[in-house]
Design a protein around this motif. Structure first.
Motif, PDB file in Angstrom:
ATOM      1  N   ASN A 105      24.803 -12.172  24.982  1.00 22.04           N
ATOM      2  CA  ASN A 105      25.508 -11.515  26.083  1.00 22.04           C
ATOM      3  C   ASN A 105      24.884 -10.184  26.498  1.00 22.04           C
ATOM      4  O   ASN A 105      25.074  -9.745  27.625  1.00 22.04           O
ATOM      5  CB  ASN A 105      26.975 -11.293  25.721  1.00 22.04           C
ATOM      6  CG  ASN A 105      27.680 -12.610  25.506  1.00 22.04           C
ATOM      7  OD1 ASN A 105      27.573 -13.515  26.312  1.00 22.04           O
ATOM      8  ND2 ASN A 105      28.384 -12.725  24.387  1.00 22.04           N
ATOM      9  N   ASP A 106      24.158  -9.556  25.595  1.00 21.80           N
ATOM     10  CA  ASP A 106      23.539  -8.275  25.962  1.00 21.80           C
ATOM     11  C   ASP A 106      22.077  -8.185  25.522  1.00 21.80           C
ATOM     12  O   ASP A 106      21.534  -7.104  25.379  1.00 21.80           O
ATOM     13  CB  ASP A 106      24.353  -7.096  25.422  1.00 21.80           C
ATOM     14  CG  ASP A 106      24.528  -7.132  23.911  1.00 21.80           C
ATOM     15  OD1 ASP A 106      23.770  -7.838  23.224  1.00 21.80           O
ATOM     16  OD2 ASP A 106      25.431  -6.435  23.420  1.00 21.80           O
ATOM     17  N   SER A 107      21.443  -9.322  25.327  1.00 19.28           N
ATOM     18  CA  SER A 107      20.056  -9.354  24.875  1.00 19.28           C
ATOM     19  C   SER A 107      19.095  -9.555  26.047  1.00 19.28           C
ATOM     20  O   SER A 107      19.136 -10.584  26.725  1.00 19.28           O
ATOM     21  CB  SER A 107      19.877 -10.496  23.867  1.00 19.28           C
ATOM     22  OG  SER A 107      18.511 -10.728  23.616  1.00 19.28           O
ATOM     23  N   THR A 108      18.234  -8.594  26.259  1.00 17.87           N
ATOM     24  CA  THR A 108      17.186  -8.729  27.273  1.00 17.87           C
ATOM     25  C   THR A 108      16.266  -9.887  26.894  1.00 17.87           C
ATOM     26  O   THR A 108      15.832 -10.650  27.756  1.00 17.87           O
ATOM     27  CB  THR A 108      16.384  -7.411  27.377  1.00 17.87           C
ATOM     28  OG1 THR A 108      17.291  -6.365  27.706  1.00 17.87           O
ATOM     29  CG2 THR A 108      15.302  -7.507  28.428  1.00 17.87           C
ATOM     30  N   MET A 109      15.986 -10.032  25.598  1.00 22.73           N
ATOM     31  CA  MET A 109      15.123 -11.111  25.123  1.00 22.73           C
ATOM     32  C   MET A 109      15.688 -12.471  25.527  1.00 22.73           C
ATOM     33  O   MET A 109      14.953 -13.354  25.968  1.00 22.73           O
ATOM     34  CB  MET A 109      14.984 -11.041  23.594  1.00 22.73           C
ATOM     35  CG  MET A 109      14.140 -12.158  22.988  1.00 22.73           C
ATOM     36  SD  MET A 109      14.229 -12.237  21.169  1.00 22.73           S
ATOM     37  CE  MET A 109      13.412 -10.727  20.733  1.00 22.73           C
ATOM     38  N   PHE A 110      16.994 -12.646  25.408  1.00 28.90           N
ATOM     39  CA  PHE A 110      17.625 -13.914  25.754  1.00 28.90           C
ATOM     40  C   PHE A 110      17.459 -14.207  27.242  1.00 28.90           C
ATOM     41  O   PHE A 110      17.083 -15.315  27.630  1.00 28.90           O
ATOM     42  CB  PHE A 110      19.108 -13.882  25.370  1.00 28.90           C
ATOM     43  CG  PHE A 110      19.806 -15.197  25.552  1.00 28.90           C
ATOM     44  CD1 PHE A 110      19.611 -16.237  24.659  1.00 28.90           C
ATOM     45  CD2 PHE A 110      20.668 -15.396  26.614  1.00 28.90           C
ATOM     46  CE1 PHE A 110      20.251 -17.460  24.822  1.00 28.90           C
ATOM     47  CE2 PHE A 110      21.322 -16.613  26.793  1.00 28.90           C
ATOM     48  CZ  PHE A 110      21.116 -17.646  25.896  1.00 28.90           C
ATOM     49  N   GLN A 111      17.713 -13.224  28.087  1.00 28.95           N
ATOM     50  CA  GLN A 111      17.563 -13.412  29.535  1.00 28.95           C
ATOM     51  C   GLN A 111      16.114 -13.701  29.906  1.00 28.95           C
ATOM     52  O   GLN A 111      15.839 -14.545  30.762  1.00 28.95           O
ATOM     53  CB  GLN A 111      18.085 -12.177  30.289  1.00 28.95           C
ATOM     54  CG  GLN A 111      19.570 -11.951  30.126  1.00 28.95           C
ATOM     55  CD  GLN A 111      20.411 -13.175  30.476  1.00 28.95           C
ATOM     56  OE1 GLN A 111      20.182 -13.842  31.466  1.00 28.95           O
ATOM     57  NE2 GLN A 111      21.398 -13.480  29.639  1.00 28.95           N
ATOM     58  N   GLN A 112      15.180 -13.024  29.265  1.00 27.56           N
ATOM     59  CA  GLN A 112      13.760 -13.257  29.531  1.00 27.56           C
ATOM     60  C   GLN A 112      13.335 -14.647  29.064  1.00 27.56           C
ATOM     61  O   GLN A 112      12.487 -15.291  29.696  1.00 27.56           O
ATOM     62  CB  GLN A 112      12.908 -12.184  28.862  1.00 27.56           C
ATOM     63  CG  GLN A 112      13.058 -10.825  29.495  1.00 27.56           C
ATOM     64  CD  GLN A 112      12.354  -9.735  28.720  1.00 27.56           C
ATOM     65  OE1 GLN A 112      11.962  -9.885  27.562  1.00 27.56           O
ATOM     66  NE2 GLN A 112      12.202  -8.580  29.359  1.00 27.56           N
ATOM     67  N   ALA A 113      13.908 -15.127  27.973  1.00 28.09           N
ATOM     68  CA  ALA A 113      13.590 -16.473  27.481  1.00 28.09           C
ATOM     69  C   ALA A 113      14.058 -17.523  28.479  1.00 28.09           C
ATOM     70  O   ALA A 113      13.326 -18.484  28.775  1.00 28.09           O
ATOM     71  CB  ALA A 113      14.244 -16.696  26.110  1.00 28.09           C
ATOM     72  N   ILE A 114      15.257 -17.351  29.010  1.00 28.32           N
ATOM     73  CA  ILE A 114      15.779 -18.289  30.015  1.00 28.32           C
ATOM     74  C   ILE A 114      14.885 -18.281  31.252  1.00 28.32           C
ATOM     75  O   ILE A 114      14.538 -19.335  31.791  1.00 28.32           O
ATOM     76  CB  ILE A 114      17.241 -17.953  30.371  1.00 28.32           C
ATOM     77  CG1 ILE A 114      18.155 -18.248  29.180  1.00 28.32           C
ATOM     78  CG2 ILE A 114      17.693 -18.731  31.601  1.00 28.32           C
ATOM     79  CD1 ILE A 114      19.582 -17.781  29.367  1.00 28.32           C
ATOM     80  N   GLU A 115      14.494 -17.098  31.690  1.00 25.90           N
ATOM     81  CA  GLU A 115      13.619 -16.987  32.863  1.00 25.90           C
ATOM     82  C   GLU A 115      12.294 -17.711  32.628  1.00 25.90           C
ATOM     83  O   GLU A 115      11.814 -18.445  33.492  1.00 25.90           O
ATOM     84  CB  GLU A 115      13.366 -15.516  33.184  1.00 25.90           C
ATOM     85  CG  GLU A 115      12.473 -15.316  34.392  1.00 25.90           C
ATOM     86  CD  GLU A 115      12.177 -13.858  34.679  1.00 25.90           C
ATOM     87  OE1 GLU A 115      11.903 -13.561  35.849  1.00 25.90           O
ATOM     88  OE2 GLU A 115      12.203 -13.021  33.739  1.00 25.90           O
ATOM     89  N   ALA A 116      11.691 -17.548  31.465  1.00 28.33           N
ATOM     90  CA  ALA A 116      10.425 -18.207  31.153  1.00 28.33           C
ATOM     91  C   ALA A 116      10.594 -19.728  31.126  1.00 28.33           C
ATOM     92  O   ALA A 116       9.779 -20.467  31.693  1.00 28.33           O
ATOM     93  CB  ALA A 116       9.881 -17.704  29.818  1.00 28.33           C
ATOM     94  N   LEU A 117      11.661 -20.204  30.476  1.00 28.67           N
ATOM     95  CA  LEU A 117      11.890 -21.647  30.377  1.00 28.67           C
ATOM     96  C   LEU A 117      12.056 -22.302  31.743  1.00 28.67           C
ATOM     97  O   LEU A 117      11.417 -23.312  32.047  1.00 28.67           O
ATOM     98  CB  LEU A 117      13.135 -21.920  29.535  1.00 28.67           C
ATOM     99  CG  LEU A 117      12.964 -21.819  28.033  1.00 28.67           C
ATOM    100  CD1 LEU A 117      14.326 -21.775  27.350  1.00 28.67           C
ATOM    101  CD2 LEU A 117      12.140 -22.969  27.509  1.00 28.67           C
ATOM    102  N   PHE A 118      12.922 -21.729  32.572  1.00 28.30           N
ATOM    103  CA  PHE A 118      13.164 -22.335  33.880  1.00 28.30           C
ATOM    104  C   PHE A 118      11.964 -22.175  34.805  1.00 28.30           C
ATOM    105  O   PHE A 118      11.634 -23.093  35.560  1.00 28.30           O
ATOM    106  CB  PHE A 118      14.440 -21.789  34.520  1.00 28.30           C
ATOM    107  CG  PHE A 118      15.681 -22.481  34.028  1.00 28.30           C
ATOM    108  CD1 PHE A 118      15.903 -23.826  34.305  1.00 28.30           C
ATOM    109  CD2 PHE A 118      16.613 -21.804  33.273  1.00 28.30           C
ATOM    110  CE1 PHE A 118      17.041 -24.479  33.841  1.00 28.30           C
ATOM    111  CE2 PHE A 118      17.757 -22.453  32.805  1.00 28.30           C
ATOM    112  CZ  PHE A 118      17.969 -23.788  33.096  1.00 28.30           C
ATOM    113  N   SER A 119      11.286 -21.039  34.744  1.00 27.90           N
ATOM    114  CA  SER A 119      10.111 -20.839  35.603  1.00 27.90           C
ATOM    115  C   SER A 119       9.042 -21.886  35.315  1.00 27.90           C
ATOM    116  O   SER A 119       8.495 -22.508  36.231  1.00 27.90           O
ATOM    117  CB  SER A 119       9.531 -19.435  35.399  1.00 27.90           C
ATOM    118  OG  SER A 119      10.437 -18.453  35.822  1.00 27.90           O
TER     119      SER A 119
END
Length: 189
Positions: free
Chosen positions: A26-40
Motif C-alpha cells: 500500500n505504500d511501497s514505491t518498489m511495488f508500484q514500480q514492479a507493477i509498472e514494469a510488468l504491465f509495460s
C-alpha cells in the motif's frame, strides 16, 4: 465462480513474468514500480507479436501476487511491512526470454522504468489448490482467507507453498467494493 465458494483446482505448470520485492504494497514505491514494469513489458510483447511476422494476438493476463513472510506463523495483515512478495503476470508458452529482452529494450527507449531489469521469466506448477473468489476491498479479505484455511484443515489437507492472489480487476479503475480477487492456497495431504 460464485463469490466466497471454495473450490479445489489443480494448477499445471505455467510461465510467468515476475518481480520479487518486500514491504507493504500500500505504500511501497518498489511495488508500484514492479507493477509498472510488468504491465509495460507484457503489453509491449503483445503488440510486438500482433504486429510481427506471425501476427499472434492474445490477451494480457491479470496481475497475480504471491505473499509470505520468513516465518508464516507470523504472517499478519497488521504487519505488512514484514511481507515478501512476488508480483507476476502469466505468459503464453510461446513467450521466450529473447522476446522479453526485445520488449524491455523497446520500453526502455520510451520511458525510464526502475524495475525493468528485475523482471524474469519463470515456470511454476502449484498442483492441487483450494481457492475462492473474494469480492470487495483487499482490506476485507481476512475473513475469506481464514475461511479458506479452515476448509483446508477441516478436509484433511495442509497448506503448502505461498498464498496467491489473482487480481481480476484493475485496482486503479475499480471501486473497492467491486474488486474481484481469486484467493488461492496450494495444498498437500
Amino acid at each position: 465462480m460464485p463469490a466466497n465458494k471454495i473450490s479445489m483446482v489443480t494448477v499445471p505448470k505455467l510461465n510467468y513474468l515476475m518481480i520479487d520485492g518486500h514491504g507493504d504494497p500500500n505504500d511501497s514505491t518498489m511495488f508500484q514500480q514492479a507493477i509498472e514494469a510488468l504491465f509495460s513489458v507484457s503489453y509491449t510483447m503483445k503488440f510486438m507479436l500482433k504486429k510481427g511476422e506471425q501476427q499472434i494476438d492474445y490477451g494480457v493476463m491479470p496481475l497475480e501476487g504471491l505473499w509470505w513472510t520468513d516465518d508464516m506463523n507470523n504472517f499478519s495483515m497488521e504487519n505488512k511491512a514484514a511481507w515478501k512478495w512476488t508480483i507476476m503476470i502469466m505468459q503464453p508458452n510461446f513467450i521466450t526470454s529473447e522476446i522479453i529482452e526485445q520488449a524491455k529494450e523497446l520500453v526502455a527507449r520510451r520511458k525510464a522504468i526502475p524495475m525493468l531489469n528485475n523482471l524474469r521469466l519463470e515456470s511454476m506448477e502449484e498442483g492441487p489448490c483450494a481457492q475462492l473468489l473474494h469480492v470487495g476491498p483487499y482490506s476485507a479479505e481476512v475473513a475469506n482467507i481464514l475461511k479458506l484455511h479452515a476448509f483446508i484443515k477441516d478436509n484433511g489437507y495442509k497448506m503448502h507453498g505461498k498464498h496467491r492472489e489473482i487480481y481480476l480487476n484493475d485496482m486503479r479503475r475499480t471501486a473497492p467494493e467491486k474488486l474481484k480477487t481469486i484467493i488461492r492456497q496450494p495444498i498437500t495431504k
